[in-house]
Design a protein around this motif. Structure first.
Motif, PDB file in Angstrom:
ATOM      1  N   ALA A  53       0.891  -1.149  -0.195  1.00 23.26           N
ATOM      2  CA  ALA A  53      -0.095   0.037   0.013  1.00 23.26           C
ATOM      3  C   ALA A  53       0.938   1.300   0.029  1.00 23.26           C
ATOM      4  CB  ALA A  53      -0.870   0.012   0.927  1.00 23.26           C
ATOM      5  N   LEU A  54       2.037   1.326   0.205  1.00 23.80           N
ATOM      6  CA  LEU A  54       3.070   2.407   0.330  1.00 23.80           C
ATOM      7  C   LEU A  54       3.147   2.797  -1.300  1.00 23.80           C
ATOM      8  CD1 LEU A  54       5.824   1.075   2.703  1.00 23.80           C
ATOM      9  CD2 LEU A  54       3.721   2.324   2.977  1.00 23.80           C
ATOM     10  N   GLY A  55       2.754   2.015  -2.219  1.00 22.10           N
ATOM     11  CA  GLY A  55       2.879   2.345  -3.485  1.00 22.10           C
ATOM     12  C   GLY A  55       4.339   2.595  -4.084  1.00 22.10           C
ATOM     13  N   LEU A  56       5.213   2.017  -3.652  1.00 18.13           N
ATOM     14  CA  LEU A  56       6.654   1.752  -4.227  1.00 18.13           C
ATOM     15  C   LEU A  56       6.588   1.125  -5.715  1.00 18.13           C
ATOM     16  CD1 LEU A  56       8.830   0.874  -1.083  1.00 18.13           C
ATOM     17  CD2 LEU A  56       8.216   3.488  -1.547  1.00 18.13           C
ATOM     18  N   SER A  57       7.772   1.701  -6.481  1.00 20.81           N
ATOM     19  CA  SER A  57       7.977   1.117  -7.714  1.00 20.81           C
ATOM     20  C   SER A  57       8.236  -0.308  -7.764  1.00 20.81           C
ATOM     21  CB  SER A  57       8.672   1.927  -8.416  1.00 20.81           C
ATOM     22  OG  SER A  57      10.316   1.504  -7.898  1.00 20.81           O
ATOM     23  N   GLU A  58       8.118  -0.981  -8.693  1.00 24.63           N
ATOM     24  CA  GLU A  58       8.269  -2.435  -8.842  1.00 24.63           C
ATOM     25  C   GLU A  58       9.889  -2.733  -8.360  1.00 24.63           C
ATOM     26  OE1 GLU A  58       7.075  -4.613 -12.342  1.00 24.63           O
ATOM     27  OE2 GLU A  58       8.791  -5.906 -12.321  1.00 24.63           O
ATOM     28  N   GLU A  59      10.841  -1.894  -8.865  1.00 24.74           N
ATOM     29  CA  GLU A  59      12.097  -2.072  -8.629  1.00 24.74           C
ATOM     30  C   GLU A  59      12.364  -1.635  -6.938  1.00 24.74           C
ATOM     31  OE1 GLU A  59      16.240  -0.041  -9.903  1.00 24.74           O
ATOM     32  OE2 GLU A  59      14.183   0.669 -10.809  1.00 24.74           O
ATOM     33  N   GLU A  60      11.760  -0.770  -6.415  1.00 21.39           N
ATOM     34  CA  GLU A  60      12.051  -0.454  -5.197  1.00 21.39           C
ATOM     35  C   GLU A  60      11.308  -1.626  -4.176  1.00 21.39           C
ATOM     36  OE1 GLU A  60      11.648   4.477  -5.257  1.00 21.39           O
ATOM     37  OE2 GLU A  60       9.832   3.197  -5.441  1.00 21.39           O
ATOM     38  N   ASN A  61       9.998  -2.123  -4.593  1.00 25.71           N
ATOM     39  CA  ASN A  61       9.632  -3.192  -3.890  1.00 25.71           C
ATOM     40  C   ASN A  61      10.443  -4.421  -4.170  1.00 25.71           C
ATOM     41  OD1 ASN A  61       7.064  -2.043  -3.267  1.00 25.71           O
ATOM     42  ND2 ASN A  61       6.168  -2.770  -5.013  1.00 25.71           N
ATOM     43  N   ARG A  62      11.225  -4.891  -5.067  1.00 20.75           N
ATOM     44  CA  ARG A  62      12.136  -5.929  -5.207  1.00 20.75           C
ATOM     45  C   ARG A  62      13.068  -5.500  -4.211  1.00 20.75           C
ATOM     46  NH1 ARG A  62      10.857  -9.043  -8.814  1.00 20.75           N
ATOM     47  NH2 ARG A  62       9.735  -8.492 -10.768  1.00 20.75           N
ATOM     48  N   ALA A  63      13.636  -4.337  -4.310  1.00 21.19           N
ATOM     49  CA  ALA A  63      14.832  -4.197  -3.173  1.00 21.19           C
ATOM     50  C   ALA A  63      14.527  -4.386  -1.883  1.00 21.19           C
ATOM     51  CB  ALA A  63      15.297  -2.930  -3.676  1.00 21.19           C
ATOM     52  N   VAL A  64      13.532  -3.749  -1.490  1.00 30.45           N
ATOM     53  CA  VAL A  64      13.047  -3.810  -0.004  1.00 30.45           C
ATOM     54  C   VAL A  64      12.610  -5.334   0.555  1.00 30.45           C
ATOM     55  CG1 VAL A  64      11.376  -3.022   1.835  1.00 30.45           C
ATOM     56  CG2 VAL A  64      12.529  -1.496  -0.095  1.00 30.45           C
ATOM     57  N   LEU A  65      12.013  -6.002  -0.381  1.00 25.82           N
ATOM     58  CA  LEU A  65      11.437  -7.100  -0.250  1.00 25.82           C
ATOM     59  C   LEU A  65      12.541  -8.320  -0.088  1.00 25.82           C
ATOM     60  CD1 LEU A  65       8.121  -7.366  -1.961  1.00 25.82           C
ATOM     61  CD2 LEU A  65       8.345  -7.460   0.398  1.00 25.82           C
ATOM     62  N   TYR A  66      13.462  -8.153  -0.937  1.00 33.35           N
ATOM     63  CA  TYR A  66      14.768  -9.456  -0.847  1.00 33.35           C
ATOM     64  C   TYR A  66      15.985  -8.732  -1.292  1.00 33.35           C
ATOM     65  CZ  TYR A  66      16.707 -13.738  -1.157  1.00 33.35           C
ATOM     66  OH  TYR A  66      17.607 -14.890  -0.805  1.00 33.35           O
ATOM     67  N   GLY A  67      16.162  -7.796  -2.569  1.00 33.58           N
ATOM     68  CA  GLY A  67      17.601  -7.560  -2.807  1.00 33.58           C
ATOM     69  C   GLY A  67      18.456  -7.160  -1.817  1.00 33.58           C
ATOM     70  N   ASN A  68      18.058  -6.131  -0.990  1.00 32.10           N
ATOM     71  CA  ASN A  68      18.799  -5.446   0.208  1.00 32.10           C
ATOM     72  C   ASN A  68      19.301  -6.648   1.230  1.00 32.10           C
ATOM     73  OD1 ASN A  68      18.374  -3.033  -1.171  1.00 32.10           O
ATOM     74  ND2 ASN A  68      16.758  -2.322   0.092  1.00 32.10           N
ATOM     75  N   PHE A  69      18.282  -7.561   1.428  1.00 29.78           N
ATOM     76  CA  PHE A  69      18.546  -8.581   2.299  1.00 29.78           C
ATOM     77  C   PHE A  69      19.716  -9.667   1.758  1.00 29.78           C
ATOM     78  CE2 PHE A  69      17.381 -12.806   4.247  1.00 29.78           C
ATOM     79  CZ  PHE A  69      17.136 -12.388   5.546  1.00 29.78           C
ATOM     80  N   GLN A  70      19.349  -9.819   0.661  1.00 33.35           N
ATOM     81  CA  GLN A  70      20.490 -10.854  -0.149  1.00 33.35           C
ATOM     82  C   GLN A  70      21.770  -9.952  -0.122  1.00 33.35           C
ATOM     83  OE1 GLN A  70      19.528 -11.273  -4.360  1.00 33.35           O
ATOM     84  NE2 GLN A  70      20.617 -13.298  -4.446  1.00 33.35           N
ATOM     85  N   ARG A  71      21.747  -8.785  -0.475  1.00 26.40           N
ATOM     86  CA  ARG A  71      23.307  -8.070  -0.477  1.00 26.40           C
ATOM     87  C   ARG A  71      23.912  -8.000   0.838  1.00 26.40           C
ATOM     88  NH1 ARG A  71      21.476  -3.669  -1.837  1.00 26.40           N
ATOM     89  NH2 ARG A  71      21.767  -2.547  -0.016  1.00 26.40           N
ATOM     90  N   LEU A  72      22.841  -7.659   1.974  1.00 33.59           N
ATOM     91  CA  LEU A  72      23.376  -7.631   3.091  1.00 33.59           C
ATOM     92  C   LEU A  72      24.103  -8.912   3.606  1.00 33.59           C
ATOM     93  CD1 LEU A  72      23.809  -5.712   5.799  1.00 33.59           C
ATOM     94  CD2 LEU A  72      21.416  -6.118   6.669  1.00 33.59           C
ATOM     95  N   PHE A  73      23.482  -9.942   3.596  1.00 36.13           N
ATOM     96  CA  PHE A  73      23.789 -11.230   4.072  1.00 36.13           C
ATOM     97  C   PHE A  73      24.537 -12.116   3.094  1.00 36.13           C
ATOM     98  CE2 PHE A  73      20.244  -9.839   6.929  1.00 36.13           C
ATOM     99  CZ  PHE A  73      21.122  -9.735   8.010  1.00 36.13           C
ATOM    100  N   HIS A  74      25.005 -11.523   2.119  1.00 35.55           N
ATOM    101  CA  HIS A  74      25.639 -12.218   0.873  1.00 35.55           C
ATOM    102  C   HIS A  74      25.176 -13.615   0.603  1.00 35.55           C
ATOM    103  CE1 HIS A  74      28.669  -9.367   2.238  1.00 35.55           C
ATOM    104  NE2 HIS A  74      28.688  -9.703   3.408  1.00 35.55           N
ATOM    105  N   LEU A  75      24.002 -13.777   0.288  1.00 35.67           N
ATOM    106  CA  LEU A  75      23.169 -14.909  -0.002  1.00 35.67           C
ATOM    107  C   LEU A  75      23.345 -15.089  -1.609  1.00 35.67           C
ATOM    108  CD1 LEU A  75      19.997 -14.181   2.014  1.00 35.67           C
ATOM    109  CD2 LEU A  75      21.809 -15.572   2.752  1.00 35.67           C
ATOM    110  N   ASP A  76      23.518 -16.268  -1.865  1.00 38.24           N
ATOM    111  CA  ASP A  76      23.479 -16.513  -3.193  1.00 38.24           C
ATOM    112  C   ASP A  76      22.359 -16.567  -4.008  1.00 38.24           C
ATOM    113  OD1 ASP A  76      26.311 -16.899  -2.923  1.00 38.24           O
ATOM    114  OD2 ASP A  76      25.922 -19.340  -2.581  1.00 38.24           O
ATOM    115  N   GLY A  77      21.291 -17.197  -3.488  1.00 38.77           N
ATOM    116  CA  GLY A  77      20.132 -17.179  -4.218  1.00 38.77           C
ATOM    117  C   GLY A  77      19.008 -16.632  -3.217  1.00 38.77           C
TER     118      GLY A  77
END
Ligand code: ZN
Length: 271
Positions: free
Chosen positions: A247-271
């Protein structure tokens, strides 16, 4: 995967609490009464996996808080054991301000395969910038273990965003997560007083109270690339928190980053 508006997103919950079976009901109830918020679930590992997995989330940062120094070891062993049982879980160790052997306890946290440290200054009753904690933050930083802080509570001063900023003034590179958009019930103060290169925020226990405009202001202040989706399970139901997030209305790219991309980068996850 989480489906929203015809788009599939991978999602991680960067803030979830789990408790051992024999204390889960009581621990959940006492958190609920501290915040005067009805709890959405009971903080049991299998309930997290069912409710979160059912909502399409497939990674979970799990943690618990030690209110007494004697609890640290058993909590950390419990978290590590559940991470072995549920490969979707990534565990943070508990810490306590009275720990004397900082290096030894951090060795233990790493030996258990835990990926960071969680503290709740208001429950644990220490100020974030307590001098006893500075060497802890330094050592965690040196080892690449992010520290997740419960941040903010206008009823008390232990976890104020201002105190976290006092730490960052001394350790500017410190990688930390200031939970609850940087300061629970102190959202404006957090935007005013807290900033830093490696300061992350999570969205947990905030979206029920903050307007989408204000939430976006917080996210843009700290940076989309520094924002993690979190539920504060068992406080909130994962599917409902996802709805509040979209409901925050972020863009698709922003949603991807917040939902998983940033988490993956912070914890150096492969997949
Ligand atoms: Zn928490």
């Amino acid at each position: 995967m989480v489906l929203h508006d015809g788009v599939q997103y991978r999602a991680a919950d960067a803030h979830a609490h789990i408790y051992p079976g024999k204390i889960a009901e009581k621990a959940t109830a006492s958190v609920g009464s501290f915040y005067d918020i009805p709890m959405g679930n009971v903080g049991l590992p299998h309930v997290l996996w069912e409710a979160g997995g059912g909502a399409g989330i497939d990674r979970f940062l799990v943690c618990s808080v030690a209110t007494k120094v004697e609890q640290v070891r058993s909590i950390n062993e419990f978290i590590a054991q559940k991470c072995r049982k549920y490969p979707q879980f990534l565990g943070f160790g508990a810490w306590h301000q009275d720990i004397e052997d900082i290096e030894g306890e951090m060795d233990e946290i790493e030996r258990l395969g835990l990926r960071g440290i969680k503290v709740h200054p208001d429950f644990q009753r220490f100020q974030i910038d307590d001098p006893r904690m500075l060497p802890v933050y330094e050592e965690a930083s040196r080892r690449g273990l992010p520290v997740l802080f419960h941040t903010g509570d206008s009823r008390m001063d232990f976890s104020s965003p201002r105190r976290l900023m006092a730490v960052l003034n001394k350790l500017p590179d410190f990688t930390c997560i200031a939970a609850h958009l940087g300061g629970y019930t102190e959202w404006d103060t957090a935007r005013r007083e807290l900033r830093g290169t490696n300061v992350y925020i999570d969205t947990s226990s905030s979206l029920f109270a903050v307007s989408p405009e204000k939430a976006r202001e917080s996210i843009y202040h700290f940076g989309v690339e520094h924002t993690l989706f979190g539920t504060d399970f068992p406080m909130w139901k994962p599917d409902e928190e996802l709805e509040r997030f979209f409901a925050l209305g972020l863009s698709e790219e922003e949603n991807r980053a917040v939902l998983y991309g940033n988490f993956q980068r912070l914890f150096h996850l492969d997949g």
